[in-house]
Design a protein around this motif. Structure first.
Motif: not given
Length: 443
Positions: A92-94, A130-134, A206-207
């Motif tokens: 999931g996105i979270k 980390g930039y890409t994942l957020c 963030v759902d």
């Protein structure tokens, strides 16, 4: 009041309370996701460029060594582009924001405590991962699920605008922290602390999206009730077989080549043309502002104008911007460069992001968006190639003119581009199933 009336009143109150909670969570989610993009934009490329001279002076590195860290930051942003899609599909996105935030915090902490080149390289690499994942990939997938199609363009435009403002605030933040606290290490500690807070907020508010398959089925059902056709949901393999995908991707890649080269060498180039450093810096600030707000303008226009034509306008503006920069030795050409290239970059980022959603659907958008950002890693060669050419012939002007010529070819392709047609007729609106997706192929 009778029991039935009391029950009805209670149900209305409960529904109203749930509606308010849902509204708050929706806006909290949008705000957190957008501010995370603001944070990574302000805290990585723009901050590092300002703080790096202080690090070089204290730790005794040379420019070549320091430049490797900057390249690693950019490289990891591109190489990790497909990772968010993999994480989103499984957890999931979270989880994408949690892992990305942890990597960013670790990267900033490593930069804050750096005493060796290896620690600096590791810090820059963690920050890039980390930039890409957020950033854009999880955010756009989040908006695809939470926002209806009519408002999606405006929301994505607003999101990209907030992120773009990070590029404006980043240098000011870095300069202010270093001057106020007297130590460049405090800047990285501030960023690490803010990142931890933002990560906790993302995990809390963030759902996670419904699965893409469920969303596609719901859109199909709604369209069937309305008597219209739902958008065809392309498989990732099908997307890679369309020429329109490559026109969109290489529009963004070449625009990024221009942007990275401009950020690396514009000040030096204008200095060689006799422009003062203060004026050159002012032009870059104006560029950053136009870049940011053009994304929001795109969001407002996208429901009235085909995003394809927004992309065409962006590429045309990039051509004007590169030609103006090639001879930016007076106020008119400097201003034209800042406005045209700023608009071109910001609008291209918005238009390519939205076109991939409009053309290929939302079900496999994380993979589609991620693959685009992976391919744009090729843009890293721009600054290095420009430097080599300038060393050989003594000017960057030829480089910027060459970029304009290459952009012209992509512009023609974008003008002739049409929305791709589904490869097969499925007999059901919105269905993305085809037999070839389940059969092994010899590729």
């Amino acid at each position: 009041m009778s029991n039935s009336e009391l029950n009805q009143a209670t149900e209305r109150d409960s529904a109203g309370g749930a509606s308010i909670v849902g509204f708050v969570r929706k806006w909290a989610g949008f705000s957190i996701v957008s501010f995370f993009f603001f944070l990574v934009t302000a805290g990585t490329f723009t901050s590092l460029g300002v703080v790096l001279p202080h690090m070089i002076g204290e730790l005794g590195w040379n420019y070549s060594q320091a430049g490797v860290g900057f390249s690693l930051l950019a490289l990891l942003v591109g190489l990790a582009a497909m990772v968010p899609a993999w994480i989103i599909r499984r957890w999931g996105i979270k989880t994408s924001f949690a892992v990305g935030g942890a990597c960013l915090a670790i990267g900033f902490a490593l930069l804050a405590t750096a005493t060796t080149l290896m620690q600096y390289f590791l810090g820059a690499s963690f920050a890039g991962f980390g930039y890409t994942l957020c950033a854009i990939v999880p955010a756009v997938h989040y908006f695809n699920a939470k926002v209806d199609a009519k408002r999606r363009a405006a929301v994505i435009g607003a999101y990209l605008t907030v992120g773009g403002l990070g590029g404006v605030v980043g240098p000011l933040l870095a300069t202010g922290v270093v001057e106020l606290l007297g130590d460049w290490r405090f800047h990285w500690w501030v960023l690490a602390s803010v990142t931890v807070v933002m990560t906790l907020l993302a995990v809390s508010f963030v759902d996670d999206n419904k699965s893409a398959a469920v969303l596609a089925e719901e859109e199909t059902a709604k369209s069937g009730e309305a008597g219209t056709d739902a958008p065809y949901e392309w498989s990732f393999r099908q997307v890679l077989r369309t020429k329109e995908y490559y026109i969109i991707v290489f529009s963004m890649t070449l625009t990024l080549v221009c942007g990275l080269t401009m950020n690396s060498w514009a000040v030096a180039h204008m200095g060689a043309l006799g422009v003062s450093g203060a004026i050159a810096a002012g032009a870059l600030s104006m560029h950053a502002l136009v870049n940011s707000f053009s994304r929001g303008i795109g969001g407002l226009l996208a429901n009235r104008i085909d995003p394809k034509w927004l992309l065409v306008s962006a590429l045309f503006a990039e051509i004007i911007g590169m030609l103006a920069l090639s001879s930016a030795d007076n106020s008119f050409m400097i201003g034209l460069f800042a406005i045209a290239e700023g608009y071109g970059f910001g609008m291209c980022l918005f238009a390519t992001t939205l076109l991939l959603v409009n053309y290929y659907g939302t079900a496999n958008n994380p993979e589609v968006q991620g693959s685009m950002h992976f391919i744009t890693t090729l843009a890293m060669v721009g600054p290095a190639a420009a430097g080599l050419v300038a060393d050989k012939i003594g000017t960057f002007s030829v480089v910027f003119v060459a970029y304009a010529v290459m952009l012209l070819g992509v512009l023609v392709a974008a003008i002739t581009m049409r929305k791709p047609k589904p490869p097969v007729s499925t007999g059901a609106a919105g269905s993305s199933f085809i037999a070839s997706d389940l059969q092994p192929t010899a590729e």
